[in-house]
Design an enzyme around this catalytic site. Structure first.
Site, PDB file in Angstrom:
ATOM      1  N   HIS A  92       0.840  -1.195   0.000  1.00 19.24           N
ATOM      2  CA  HIS A  92       0.000   0.000   0.000  1.00 19.24           C
ATOM      3  C   HIS A  92       0.870   1.237   0.000  1.00 19.24           C
ATOM      4  O   HIS A  92       1.997   1.208   0.500  1.00 19.24           O
ATOM      5  CB  HIS A  92      -0.922   0.012   1.224  1.00 19.24           C
ATOM      6  CG  HIS A  92      -2.151  -0.831   1.026  1.00 19.24           C
ATOM      7  ND1 HIS A  92      -3.124  -0.512   0.122  1.00 19.24           N
ATOM      8  CD2 HIS A  92      -2.541  -1.979   1.620  1.00 19.24           C
ATOM      9  CE1 HIS A  92      -4.083  -1.427   0.168  1.00 19.24           C
ATOM     10  NE2 HIS A  92      -3.749  -2.323   1.061  1.00 19.24           N
ATOM     11  N   ARG A 138      -7.859 -10.485  -4.932  1.00 21.12           N
ATOM     12  CA  ARG A 138      -8.900  -9.544  -4.490  1.00 21.12           C
ATOM     13  C   ARG A 138      -9.332  -8.689  -5.669  1.00 21.12           C
ATOM     14  O   ARG A 138      -8.500  -8.233  -6.454  1.00 21.12           O
ATOM     15  CB  ARG A 138      -8.391  -8.646  -3.351  1.00 21.12           C
ATOM     16  CG  ARG A 138      -9.507  -7.719  -2.813  1.00 21.12           C
ATOM     17  CD  ARG A 138      -9.053  -6.946  -1.590  1.00 21.12           C
ATOM     18  NE  ARG A 138      -8.206  -5.809  -1.896  1.00 21.12           N
ATOM     19  CZ  ARG A 138      -8.361  -4.576  -1.398  1.00 21.12           C
ATOM     20  NH1 ARG A 138      -9.349  -4.330  -0.546  1.00 21.12           N
ATOM     21  NH2 ARG A 138      -7.522  -3.616  -1.698  1.00 21.12           N
ATOM     22  N   GLU A 157     -17.065  -3.178   4.008  1.00 22.72           N
ATOM     23  CA  GLU A 157     -16.202  -2.018   4.231  1.00 22.72           C
ATOM     24  C   GLU A 157     -16.917  -0.790   4.787  1.00 22.72           C
ATOM     25  O   GLU A 157     -16.434  -0.179   5.735  1.00 22.72           O
ATOM     26  CB  GLU A 157     -15.494  -1.654   2.919  1.00 22.72           C
ATOM     27  CG  GLU A 157     -14.617  -2.770   2.381  1.00 22.72           C
ATOM     28  CD  GLU A 157     -13.888  -2.370   1.127  1.00 22.72           C
ATOM     29  OE1 GLU A 157     -12.840  -1.720   1.233  1.00 22.72           O
ATOM     30  OE2 GLU A 157     -14.375  -2.712   0.029  1.00 22.72           O
ATOM     31  N   ASP A 217     -12.086   1.961   5.215  1.00 22.49           N
ATOM     32  CA  ASP A 217     -13.199   2.626   4.542  1.00 22.49           C
ATOM     33  C   ASP A 217     -14.364   2.883   5.485  1.00 22.49           C
ATOM     34  O   ASP A 217     -15.086   3.865   5.333  1.00 22.49           O
ATOM     35  CB  ASP A 217     -13.649   1.794   3.345  1.00 22.49           C
ATOM     36  CG  ASP A 217     -12.718   1.978   2.159  1.00 22.49           C
ATOM     37  OD1 ASP A 217     -12.809   3.021   1.494  1.00 22.49           O
ATOM     38  OD2 ASP A 217     -11.890   1.084   1.926  1.00 22.49           O
ATOM     39  N   ARG A 234      -6.808  -4.237   8.813  1.00 20.53           N
ATOM     40  CA  ARG A 234      -6.304  -3.104   9.599  1.00 20.53           C
ATOM     41  C   ARG A 234      -5.124  -2.450   8.905  1.00 20.53           C
ATOM     42  O   ARG A 234      -4.330  -3.107   8.247  1.00 20.53           O
ATOM     43  CB  ARG A 234      -5.842  -3.578  10.987  1.00 20.53           C
ATOM     44  CG  ARG A 234      -6.896  -4.304  11.794  1.00 20.53           C
ATOM     45  CD  ARG A 234      -6.291  -4.918  13.046  1.00 20.53           C
ATOM     46  NE  ARG A 234      -5.984  -3.925  14.065  1.00 20.53           N
ATOM     47  CZ  ARG A 234      -4.842  -3.887  14.745  1.00 20.53           C
ATOM     48  NH1 ARG A 234      -3.882  -4.745  14.487  1.00 20.53           N
ATOM     49  NH2 ARG A 234      -4.662  -2.990  15.684  1.00 20.53           N
ATOM     50  N   ARG A 270      -9.014   6.778  -1.827  1.00 24.35           N
ATOM     51  CA  ARG A 270      -8.689   5.602  -1.032  1.00 24.35           C
ATOM     52  C   ARG A 270      -8.466   6.006   0.426  1.00 24.35           C
ATOM     53  O   ARG A 270      -7.965   7.095   0.723  1.00 24.35           O
ATOM     54  CB  ARG A 270      -7.432   4.913  -1.569  1.00 24.35           C
ATOM     55  CG  ARG A 270      -7.669   4.225  -2.889  1.00 24.35           C
ATOM     56  CD  ARG A 270      -6.521   3.321  -3.271  1.00 24.35           C
ATOM     57  NE  ARG A 270      -6.893   2.555  -4.452  1.00 24.35           N
ATOM     58  CZ  ARG A 270      -7.640   1.464  -4.424  1.00 24.35           C
ATOM     59  NH1 ARG A 270      -8.065   0.997  -3.268  1.00 24.35           N
ATOM     60  NH2 ARG A 270      -7.950   0.832  -5.530  1.00 24.35           N
TER      61      ARG A 270
END
Length: 939
Positions: A161, A429, A552, A592, A630, A769
């Site tokens: 990320h 995913r 989410e 989210d 997390r 995001r």
């Protein structure tokens, strides 16, 4: 640390906390590293730059300590006058020191842990010894513990990320510095050795200073895969087997009557190379490359270990008997040297090495660094490799060599059980919207349903269930599909191919982002059927992988229980779950949900979703496994892992848990092997306690347990939700305020991840995001996603119920309910890391003065309300009153992080005013790195 000239490199007046004697080594290390970075700045950049760095530091400390407006004006004037190159040197100096301070702190944690171990201190929370003591004290029988471990799964999952701002070259230099500090600490050095160590440290710091901190180009997915693999080489290959060994030894010592040969319940996972949600660069070919790189890393490790074992086991058959299976294994070795004819273990290992080398070529087209001594057939599976290692172990154990079998060989056996030939399972995913469009095109071109997207949820479920009952496929190689559909199908076809190559464990999971209904899971099931990952055995559908919904948003969390109930009531889906050992995994999105509803509401809705899902799955005879999405920051579900796991509702863990490890937290937790081992141990310890004990048993004195607190939490959540939504989504101009007062645009431009910062080309908060959303608020030192709304909620609730009784009730919740205590503890940490004075400088970047005053004024007022509420409920006089270690850390590092914020504001101002020089942009990006390093859990 300071950059002052001379020997007194640690300031005695402004930024040093009161340190006890046990913390003196930390102060000494910081002083040493501060002197070294100061010397490096002076030597490399000149005395004038060095003096500017020290002047900026002193002004920033005055401003932070006294809210000195004269210091602020002087600081702004000084920064405004700095040439670009000097300013970048200032940014680099403070950034590098913060990295060095992190190293010093990590080494001090290791030092204190060793001191406790040497002194024989009582085991502490998070230690496996402490956990086993607790279980025994609570009357948990060894048989119950053994059964839990037999069915357990603990899995931290590494994800790529865009908050991991570290380059591997920087990490390598930092590890060298850590090793040199460690050497000073563990042994008493002679004067000559100390001088050599001083020189090595100075050289390492100079190397760090001369190493480029930023990437010139955006990371590719393959680069992220390689970065993830580096943590296996540095930490996981060694520490995961050691973790198993430690737990087995502790169990054997306590319960010697049982055999504690544990199953491989602790496994690392990965999203890197399989996470396609919003990342167009993850393709079928990338997935193949990711697994090939992972497999090569695992096999290289095994080859190295087998080679080393060959040197460690030169046992002669003239001196010790061996088993017949070992003799047979040695006989099949390609080693024909007459010098080793009486050394069956070495000959057997030479044969094993040759088979591993052949396996590496066959699986990965990878040539081993060391060539084998002769040809041998490749292993067909990790099980064959395990079987050969077991022959060695059995022979050693049976002929007086148990101690030899327990060392490197036992660790290698465990590594093969955990890592196989694939290293780590990769999760696939994708967003539910993509699945929906793909299924719609398949159905339309097959003549099954012309307009799937127009169907209601009920109609979709009926149609999809019918398709899943039939083995007939929709896909045809003779039809022309759109690019998106071809890409999605290619991923699933590649997954089937790779599972055949590397084993089923290589790709066991498919996750659906943005799950908001039962049809989302059925759509994925249909796609899996098209790729042969859902098959029919004697007419019964059987899944090859787990289908995992990711809930989410606040609304999706609230609907998660009913959604899963509807699915499990559906006969075809229930049969699919039965084919997966009656286990249903569900993923919960912390990031989210926080962006959607704020900190308090997100935490409460996650807790309620877990409770609902536990009840639904139990009613259907299904085992629930929760996967916690997390992040590193509290605004994304971060905080101490031990407390977070124990704060789960009763029955939510059940011996199985998966947790994402994201962003810069991966480096903070696992770059140092000893720190990494501690973090791995914490995950196992907390999972066992949460599974076998009832953390909520003290929750309420009225006999209703934590449920007695639910109405209060529900009301507080409603009030906090209203306050948060009103600011973020209902305040005119808030998006403009956010984008001008934080470095969000500059973060999106930074080459720190392969994934775009927004899901769509839009300025809306909804499309941004959650990761850059939280990261941006961290950079400007407001941490808004980690606390906003709590103060208003408490204040209004107390007005409704009456203050004295209300405060007493909240204080009881804090004392006795782990969920509420963990929530407030995390908020305590976030509030302590905020700085309204620095945040006010970022607010000054907002061009509209009226908007600036309105929004920032509301944020300041809410921060003050939240701090008052927290201190009253926790019974504290100041923030972090019960966390002296973190308080010390903040006081050590923030005087050197604050200047970075001030410089970043000035650079942002210049950049946005049209000063587009590459050096300005580079300075902004370096400051982002430094601030992230100082906060340590910002993304």
């Amino acid at each position: 640390m300071t950059f002052s000239v001379g020997h007194s490199a640690y300031p005695a007046h402004d930024s040093v906390p009161d340190l006890s004697s046990k913390d003196k080594p930390l102060r000494d290390d910081i002083r040493l590293l501060g002197r070294l970075i100061g010397d490096t700045v002076r030597d490399q950049e000149g005395a004038e730059t060095f003096a500017v760095v020290e002047e900026v530091r002193q002004l920033a400390v005055r401003f932070a300590r006294d809210a000195d407006q004269e210091a602020r004006q002087q600081l702004e004037a000084r920064l405004d006058s700095l040439p670009r190159d000097t300013m970048i040197s200032v940014v680099r100096a403070f950034t590098y020191f913060l990295h060095l301070a992190n190293i010093a702190e990590d080494q001090h944690h290791i030092r204190r842990r060793r001191a406790h171990d040497i002194a024989g201190s009582k085991a502490r929370e998070g230690d496996l010894a402490h956990t086993l003591d607790r279980l025994a004290a609570e009357g948990v029988a060894p048989e119950t513990l053994a059964d839990c471990l037999a069915n357990a799964l603990v899995s931290p999952v590494l994800t790529a990320h865009p908050t991991e701002v570290q380059r591997k070259s920087i990490l390598r230099s930092e590890r060298a510095i850590a090793r040199h500090l460690d050497a000073r600490d563990r042994t008493k050095l002679t004067p000559e050795e100390e001088a050599e160590n001083d020189e090595a440290l100075a050289t390492a710091v100079l190397t760090l200073w001369r190493t480029r901190m930023l990437r010139p180009q955006r990371l590719r997915v393959i680069d992220e895969v390689k970065n993830g693999i580096a943590f296996y080489d540095d930490t996981f290959f060694a520490e995961v087997p050691r973790l198993y060994g430690r737990l087995e030894d502790l169990l054997q010592a306590r319960y010697p009557e049982q055999d504690w040969n544990l199953p491989a319940f602790f496994r690392l996972g990965s999203w890197i190379g399989g996470d396609r949600d919003g990342n167009p660069f993850v393709t079928a070919d990338i997935l193949r490359w990711a697994l090939r790189l992972q497999s090569s890393a695992a096999l290289e490790h095994y080859l190295d270990e087998v080679h080393t074992l060959g040197g460690e086991l030169p046992l002669s058959e003239m001196l010790v008997p061996v088993s017949e299976p070992l003799r047979a294994l040695a006989a099949h070795s390609p080693d024909a040297s007459p010098h080793r004819q009486d050394e069956p273990y070495r000959r057997a290992l030479i044969g094993i090495y040759a088979r591993l080398a052949a396996t590496s070529r066959a699986l990965d087209h990878h040539e081993p660094v060391r060539h084998e001594k002769g040809e041998a057939p490749a292993y067909a599976s990790p099980a064959e490799f395990e079987a050969d290692l077991a022959v060695l172990a059995e022979s050693l154990n049976s002929h007086g060599g148990a101690r030899l079998a327990k060392g490197r060989l036992k660790r290698l056996q465990r590594a093969v059980q955990v890592f196989g030939f694939h290293l780590a399972p990769i999760d696939l995913r994708q967003n539910s919207d993509v699945h929906e469009r793909t299924v719609a095109e398949l159905l339309a071109l097959a003549g099954r349903c012309e307009d799937y997207s127009s169907l209601t949820e009920d109609e979709r479920i009926v149609l999809l269930a019918s398709e899943l009952e039939s083995p007939r496929l929709l896909h045809s190689p003779y039809l022309n599909y759109g690019d998106e559909t071809r890409g999605e199908l290619a991923i699933f076809f590649a997954a089937r191919e790779l599972r055949e190559r590397y084993g089923d464990a290589a790709l066991p999971n498919c996750i659906i982002s943005k799950t908001d209904g039962a049809s989302d899971l059925l759509e994925l099931a249909l796609l899996l059927k098209e790729a042969g990952l859902l098959t029919f055995e004697q007419g019964e559908p059987s899944l090859a992988v787990n289908i995992i919904p990711l809930f989410e948003t606040i609304g999706d969390l609230q609907a998660s229980g009913p959604t899963m109930a509807r699915l499990l009531d559906l006969p075809v889906y229930r049969r699919l779950v039965a084919s997966r050992q009656d286990t249903q995994e569900v993923m919960l999105g912390y990031s989210d949900s926080n962006k959607d509803g704020g900190f308090l509401t997100s935490g409460w809705e996650l807790y309620k979703a877990e409770t609902a899902l536990t009840a639904v799955t139990a009613a259907h005879g299904v085992r629930l496994r929760l996967f916690h999405g997390r992040g590193g920051s509290v605004g994304r579900g971060g905080g101490p892992s031990y407390q977070a796991i124990l704060a789960q509702p009763k029955g939510a863990v059940q011996g199985q848990i998966r947790i994402t490890e994201q962003g810069e937290v991966i480096g903070a937790k696992y770059a140092n092997p000893e720190i990494g081992r501690r973090n791995l141990e914490i995950l196992v310890a907390a999972t066992l306690e949460a599974s076998l004990l009832d953390p909520e048993k003290e929750a309420s004195s009225d006999g209703n347990g934590a449920q007695a607190y639910y109405p209060i939490m529900e009301r507080l959540s409603d009030l906090a939700f209203g306050a948060y939504r009103n600011l973020v989504y209902e305040t005119p101009g808030f998006v403009q305020y956010f984008r001008e007062s934080t470095p969000i645009a500059e973060i999106a431009d930074l080459n720190i991840g392969s994934r775009p910062a927004s899901r769509k080309a839009s300025d809306r908060i909804e499309d941004l995001r959650a990761i850059p959303w939280v990261f941006s608020w961290s950079q400007c030192r407001l941490m808004l996603p980690g606390w906003y709304g709590f103060g208003s909620a408490v204040e209004q609730w107390l007005t409704e119920v009456g203050e004295p009784a209300g405060i007493a009730r909240l204080q009881a919740m804090y004392r006795t309910w782990p969920f509420f205590r963990a929530l407030l503890s995390n908020m305590d940490m976030v509030l302590a890391k905020t700085d309204l004075g620095i945040a006010s400088r970022y607010a000054g970047l907002v061009a509209d003065a009226a908007l600036r005053e309105q929004v920032f004024g509301r944020i300041v007022a809410e921060w003050q309300r939240t701090q008052r509420a927290l201190l009253a409920i926790a019974g504290q006089s100041e923030l972090l009153a019960d966390n002296p270690l973190l308080k010390r850390s903040i006081r050590n590092r923030f005087p050197y992080m604050d200047p970075l914020n001030h410089v970043q504001v000035e650079l942002l101002r210049r950049h946005r005013a049209g000063e587009t020089d590459e050096r300005v942009r580079r300075g902004i990006h370096i400051s982002i790195n430094g601030i992230a390093a100082g906060l340590r859990n910002s993304g």
